[in-house]
Design an enzyme around this catalytic site. Sequence first.
Site, PDB file in Angstrom:
ATOM      1  N   LYS A   1       6.496  12.523  59.070  1.00  0.00           N
ATOM      2  CA  LYS A   1       6.795  11.228  59.678  1.00  0.00           C
ATOM      3  C   LYS A   1       5.535  10.381  59.812  1.00  0.00           C
ATOM      4  CE  LYS A   1       7.022  10.026  63.925  1.00  0.00           C
ATOM      5  NZ  LYS A   1       7.265   9.909  65.384  1.00  0.00           N
TER       6      LYS A   1
ATOM      7  N   HIS B   1      15.113   7.858  66.407  1.00  0.00           N
ATOM      8  CA  HIS B   1      16.113   6.784  66.380  1.00  0.00           C
ATOM      9  C   HIS B   1      16.774   6.698  65.004  1.00  0.00           C
ATOM     10  CE1 HIS B   1      14.806   5.358  70.295  1.00  0.00           C
ATOM     11  NE2 HIS B   1      13.566   5.262  69.856  1.00  0.00           N
TER      12      HIS B   1
END
Length: 278
Positions: free
Chosen positions: A186, A206
């Site tokens: 990420k 999210h």
Amino acid sequence: MTRRGRTKKMTKNNQRGCETRHPQEDHLPDNAKRRRLDPHPSSGRLLYPDFERPTAQECRDVRDRLMALHGFPQEFEEYRRNADAATHSSEDSGAVQVKSEAGCSDSGGNGVGSSVLDGLVHAAESKFLENAIRCGGLAHTKAHRIKNILKTLLEKKGKICMEYLRDMPTEKIKTELHQFKGLGPKTVACLLMFHLQKDDFPVDTHVFRITKSIGWIPPSANREKAYLHLNQRIPDNLKFDLNCLFVTHGKHCQRCASGRQPQRAPLGPCPLSGYHAG
């Protein structure tokens, strides 16, 4: 050796022989070995060839729906590039951000920023750095990793500057960054998309939660596989806007927020209601 002992040894050898070995990875650090699953998202082989969502049309539709509710999120505006521009100058906000974080002068030499970070690596106590980044959480762990990355850069490159990444192909950038302990998929994807202006699609909590709820990733997919799948399916020209909008929407929307408890005030009904499974 007893019969029982010989049987035990033969079983152990058979198990060892069945293992898939990757001798070319023996020299890699543990975090790189764990990423053996991570094929290049741009490769021709699809991770889920029978799972055909999202389609390009769905991506455009969701982007337009979220944009109609939120507009483009101001918190990401400084990283947004001109989609019509064929090239990006070194003065793009992403480039400036990379330089300021890495301590590079505009000329790429040992500017003031680089000298400051040199001093930080060698002289600053971890507690000083922890206090500076405490608001982001996990300050102790992150401070240790930051110092290690800066120290490694200084030892390998002779200065604390990551501008050399800018001229590399995306996949080589990933390989280079994965050598630094503490930089996971990420973080690498965020560096690519925000700071290096590359077409990539990071998957944070999210993004993972929303794309799963609207059926864009298989139910069994974890975040790593979701990253690979979404990067293969989402058109490059929609990745940046969609990613930023998903993050913002996940903070505002009661239906899409974790535990249905948004961090920020809701702005209206969820525009993705037609996509949610339930």
